[in-house]
Design an enzyme around this catalytic site. Structure first.
Site, mmCIF file in Angstrom:
data_model
loop_
_atom_site.group_PDB
_atom_site.id
_atom_site.type_symbol
_atom_site.label_atom_id
_atom_site.label_comp_id
_atom_site.label_asym_id
_atom_site.label_seq_id
_atom_site.Cartn_x
_atom_site.Cartn_y
_atom_site.Cartn_z
ATOM 1 N N LYS A 150 -13.952 1.365 3.803
ATOM 2 C CA LYS A 150 -13.785 2.817 3.646
ATOM 3 C C LYS A 150 -12.724 3.020 2.569
ATOM 4 C CE LYS A 150 -11.688 6.245 4.495
ATOM 5 N NZ LYS A 150 -11.122 7.064 3.386
ATOM 6 N N SER A 184 -0.344 4.542 3.748
ATOM 7 C CA SER A 184 0.990 5.019 4.114
ATOM 8 C C SER A 184 1.415 4.470 5.484
ATOM 9 C CB SER A 184 0.982 6.545 4.162
ATOM 10 O OG SER A 184 0.056 6.978 5.126
ATOM 11 N N THR A 185 2.706 4.447 5.693
ATOM 12 C CA THR A 185 3.252 3.965 6.967
ATOM 13 C C THR A 185 2.805 4.868 8.114
ATOM 14 O OG1 THR A 185 5.100 2.900 5.870
ATOM 15 C CG2 THR A 185 5.446 3.515 8.175
ATOM 16 N N GLY A 203 -0.653 3.985 8.999
ATOM 17 C CA GLY A 203 -0.632 2.638 9.570
ATOM 18 C C GLY A 203 -0.297 2.670 11.070
ATOM 19 N N GLU A 233 -0.655 -3.055 5.379
ATOM 20 C CA GLU A 233 0.168 -3.099 4.156
ATOM 21 C C GLU A 233 0.537 -1.655 3.889
ATOM 22 O OE1 GLU A 233 1.262 -5.619 2.727
ATOM 23 O OE2 GLU A 233 -0.182 -7.260 2.825
ATOM 24 N N CYS A 273 2.901 0.569 -4.442
ATOM 25 C CA CYS A 273 3.588 0.405 -3.157
ATOM 26 C C CYS A 273 4.946 -0.252 -3.342
ATOM 27 C CB CYS A 273 2.720 -0.405 -2.214
ATOM 28 S SG CYS A 273 2.139 -1.921 -2.964
ATOM 29 N N GLU A 279 9.568 7.535 0.415
ATOM 30 C CA GLU A 279 8.664 7.064 -0.639
ATOM 31 C C GLU A 279 8.120 8.289 -1.372
ATOM 32 O OE1 GLU A 279 4.883 5.367 0.583
ATOM 33 O OE2 GLU A 279 5.106 3.793 -0.907
HETATM 34 P P1 NAD Z 1 -3.027 7.059 3.099
HETATM 35 O O1 NAD Z 1 -2.322 6.419 4.240
HETATM 36 O O2 NAD Z 1 -3.031 8.533 3.025
HETATM 37 O O3 NAD Z 1 -4.551 6.615 3.050
HETATM 38 C C1 NAD Z 1 -4.923 5.253 2.998
HETATM 39 C C2 NAD Z 1 -6.328 5.112 3.530
HETATM 40 O O4 NAD Z 1 -6.308 5.460 4.913
HETATM 41 C C3 NAD Z 1 -7.353 6.052 2.870
HETATM 42 O O5 NAD Z 1 -8.578 5.387 2.753
HETATM 43 C C4 NAD Z 1 -7.443 7.188 3.871
HETATM 44 O O6 NAD Z 1 -8.672 7.875 3.829
HETATM 45 C C5 NAD Z 1 -7.291 6.433 5.189
HETATM 46 N N1 NAD Z 1 -6.820 7.263 6.299
HETATM 47 C C6 NAD Z 1 -6.031 8.363 6.261
HETATM 48 N N2 NAD Z 1 -5.858 8.854 7.517
HETATM 49 C C7 NAD Z 1 -6.546 8.039 8.354
HETATM 50 C C8 NAD Z 1 -6.745 8.012 9.756
HETATM 51 N N3 NAD Z 1 -6.206 8.911 10.559
HETATM 52 N N4 NAD Z 1 -7.495 7.010 10.269
HETATM 53 C C9 NAD Z 1 -8.046 6.061 9.481
HETATM 54 N N5 NAD Z 1 -7.905 6.047 8.139
HETATM 55 C C10 NAD Z 1 -7.156 7.018 7.579
HETATM 56 O O7 NAD Z 1 -2.392 6.392 1.797
HETATM 57 P P2 NAD Z 1 -2.747 6.686 0.268
HETATM 58 O O8 NAD Z 1 -2.136 8.004 -0.069
HETATM 59 O O9 NAD Z 1 -4.200 6.475 0.010
HETATM 60 O O10 NAD Z 1 -1.995 5.492 -0.477
HETATM 61 C C11 NAD Z 1 -0.643 5.526 -0.742
HETATM 62 C C12 NAD Z 1 0.127 4.703 0.263
HETATM 63 O O11 NAD Z 1 -0.382 3.375 0.273
HETATM 64 C C13 NAD Z 1 1.593 4.570 -0.093
HETATM 65 O O12 NAD Z 1 2.361 4.742 1.063
HETATM 66 C C14 NAD Z 1 1.700 3.142 -0.604
HETATM 67 O O13 NAD Z 1 2.971 2.578 -0.492
HETATM 68 C C15 NAD Z 1 0.701 2.446 0.225
HETATM 69 N N6 NAD Z 1 0.280 1.185 -0.401
HETATM 70 C C16 NAD Z 1 0.758 0.011 0.123
HETATM 71 C C17 NAD Z 1 0.407 -1.217 -0.468
HETATM 72 C C18 NAD Z 1 0.909 -2.525 0.083
HETATM 73 O O14 NAD Z 1 0.396 -3.575 -0.308
HETATM 74 N N7 NAD Z 1 1.912 -2.519 0.964
HETATM 75 C C19 NAD Z 1 -0.429 -1.224 -1.589
HETATM 76 C C20 NAD Z 1 -0.889 -0.006 -2.096
HETATM 77 C C21 NAD Z 1 -0.516 1.191 -1.493
#
Ligand code: NAD
Length: 496
Positions: free
Chosen positions: A188, A242-243, A246, A264, A299, A399
């Site tokens: 997804k 995002s945390t 997560g 991650e 990230c 962040e």
């Molecule tokens: P996000 O958490 O908003 O979304 C990430 C994914 O999760 C998307 O596909 C989104 O549709 C899905 N998602 C959102 N809500 C959900 C839910 N309730 N249930 C299941 N899936 C859900 O993050 P983003 O805005 O897409 O990405 C940015 C974040 O990702 C930043 O916090 C960044 O630090 C982190 N990131 C971490 C790493 C790493 O390796 N640690 C790498 C890249 C990005």
């Protein structure tokens, strides 16, 4: 290619927009679609099939059928290796098209997409393909009446949920090891950048991958992602994002089948510059690259610059002079552009709001801090630097995920480490010093999954990449990551 060539390629680009289930593109069962917007122009790039819970069920059922058929997991290791190697070759052959999709979909400069993202995606598939026949079991030292073998087996169906900042690369860090280990996958992607992963799934079939082994369902988080994370037939969710989300994924695992959860998540990485560093110019260059690359949407972005008081003024002066030359906002399809827009208008507004908050809390805005004039059609933010930042300010703690850096000064090593570790995050850090003993001590003391010494962001596929604390609970890249897509089976033979 020149800007003009990329623009004409973009005009003629065939964009796939369906869900990819069981080896081909299909419409969503309810026929829903959503728009993917080009953040550089604000215009609709494509209308993309939106997968609901019923579509996730369909994709997981296809993956389950592929899993039970055994075609993939019981394939001879070197045959499976051949398919993933062919996939890597196909990605390489289609690099220009895939890079263009990334640029149009999420705004990153075409040169970055072509020279950073795509080569890394190819490396990822080649590395994990090469690992396939290196996954060993063991025979343990038992009494002669018994034979004890521990073997490693794939988990089953992997739900991969990926972010938008490196759409294809972050997905590949999950899909490649999961497939290499013999699992089936439902991916997804992030709704802000849904296109390139569809093409990846199509190329998997072209490379000889069996239908149903790799499926892609686009949609949003709260419906599509949640349905995948709650699914009773998914053995593991591998999530990057995002945390906050997560944490939610862990709850879904507990509410459903106790599936494994690999996270991650976010970061607030410190870059620490000691007074004795050898080459201030080189350090400053890596410092601004570490926060302004990909418009800060990284990230491990080095968003906290911890600079020894003795070199603070020289550091800041050079940072401002050079970074404002090096990172000029521009059309991402122009190969000379180094700073594209951020991913969406909403994200731009969020970043600008956090900048405003930094000023209100008393930090000094030394560079940028606004949307650039004359570029209102896109979601641009100018490279931004705050000085005089206190560790308790929101810009030092939260962040931002945009091109915003905060400078904090320190007087000694202990103070630098205390500031560096004063964060809920622990993804990455860097230390710049000439002194080997200082570097070694600081590497031990810093709470982060990756610490770079006299560099920033360097590494290859052997490097485990992931965080301490609330930056995550697993590692991407590396052999360690591959093993995370397997489980051990102990077979005890009675030989009496
Ligand atoms: P996000 O958490 O908003 O979304 C990430 C994914 O999760 C998307 O596909 C989104 O549709 C899905 N998602 C959102 N809500 C959900 C839910 N309730 N249930 C299941 N899936 C859900 O993050 P983003 O805005 O897409 O990405 C940015 C974040 O990702 C930043 O916090 C960044 O630090 C982190 N990131 C971490 C790493 C790493 O390796 N640690 C790498 C890249 C990005």
């Amino acid at each position: 290619m020149r800007q003009h060539d990329w623009c004409s390629l973009a005009k003629n680009l065939k964009i796939e927009t369906g869900l990819f289930i069981d080896g081909h593109f299909v419409e969503a069962l309810k026929g829903n679609r959503f728009d993917s917007i080009n953040p550089a122009t604000g215009k609709v790039l494509a209308s993309v099939a939106y997968g609901g819970e019923d579509d996730i069920n369909r994709a997981v059922a296809a993956a389950k059928q592929a899993w039970h058929s055994g075609h993939w997991r019981h394939m001879a290791p070197r045959t499976r290796m051949g398919i993933l190697m062919r996939l890597a070759d196909l990605i390489e052959r289609n690099s220009a098209e895939l890079a263009l999709l990334e640029t149009l979909d999420m705004g990153k400069p075409i040169t970055d997409a072509l020279t950073i993202d795509l080569p890394e995606v190819i490396n990822t598939f080649r590395y994990y393909a090469e690992c396939i026949d290196k996954i060993d079991g063991v025979v343990t030292n038992t009494a002669p009446e018994a034979l004890h073998m521990i073997q490693r087996e794939p988990l089953g169906i992997i739900g991969a949920i990926s972010p938008w900042n490196y759409p294809l690369l972050m997905a590949s860090w999950k899909v490649a090891p999961a497939l290499a280990a013999g699992n089936c996958v439902v991916l997804k992607p992030a709704q802000q950048a849904p296109l390139s992963c569809l093409r990846l799934a199509q190329l998997f079939i072209e490379a000889g991958g069996p239908p149903g082994v790799f499926n892609v369902v686009n949609g949003d988080g709260p419906v599509t992602g949640k349905a995948l994370a709650l699914h009773m037939d998914v053995a593991k969710v591998s999530f990057t994002g995002s945390t906050a989300v997560g944490k939610q994924i862990m709850i879904y695992a507990g509410q459903s089948n106790l599936k494994r959860v690999a996270l991650e998540t976010g970061g607030k990485s410190p870059q620490i510059f000691m007074a004795d560093l050898e080459n201030l110019d080189a350090a400053v260059e890596r410092a601004y690259g570490g926060i302004f690359d990909n418009a800060g949407q990284v990230c491990n972005a080095g968003s906290r610059l911890l600079v020894h008081r003795d070199i603070h003024d020289a550091f800041v002066e050079r940072f401002i002079a050079r970074s404002s030359q090096a990172y000029q906002p521009g059309d991402p399809l122009d190969p000379a552009t180094t700073l594209g827009p951020v991913v969406t208008r909403a994200h731009q507004q969020g970043v600008l709001e956090k900048i405003k908050q930094g000023s209100l809390e008393g930090a000094h805005l030394a560079l940028g801090g606004s949307a650039p004039a004359g570029m209102e059609q896109g979601a641009y933010v100018t490279p931004t630097l705050f000085t005089g930042v206190d560790q308790n300010m929101s810009i030092a703690r939260e962040e931002i995920f945009g091109p915003v850096a905060s400078v904090m000064s320190f007087d000694n090593e202990a103070q630098a480490i205390a500031i560096a570790n004063d964060s809920i995050y622990g993804l990455a850090a860097s230390v710049w010093t000439q002194d080997l003993k200082t570097a070694h001590r600081m590497v031990q003391a810093i709470e982060a999954g990756v610490v770079w010494v006299n560099c920033f962001g360097d590494g290859d596929m052997t490097q485990p990449f992931g965080g301490y604390k609330q930056s995550g609970n697993t590692r991407d890249k590396s052999f360690e990551c591959l093993l995370g897509y397997t489980q051990s089976k102990s077979a005890w033979f009675n030989l009496e």
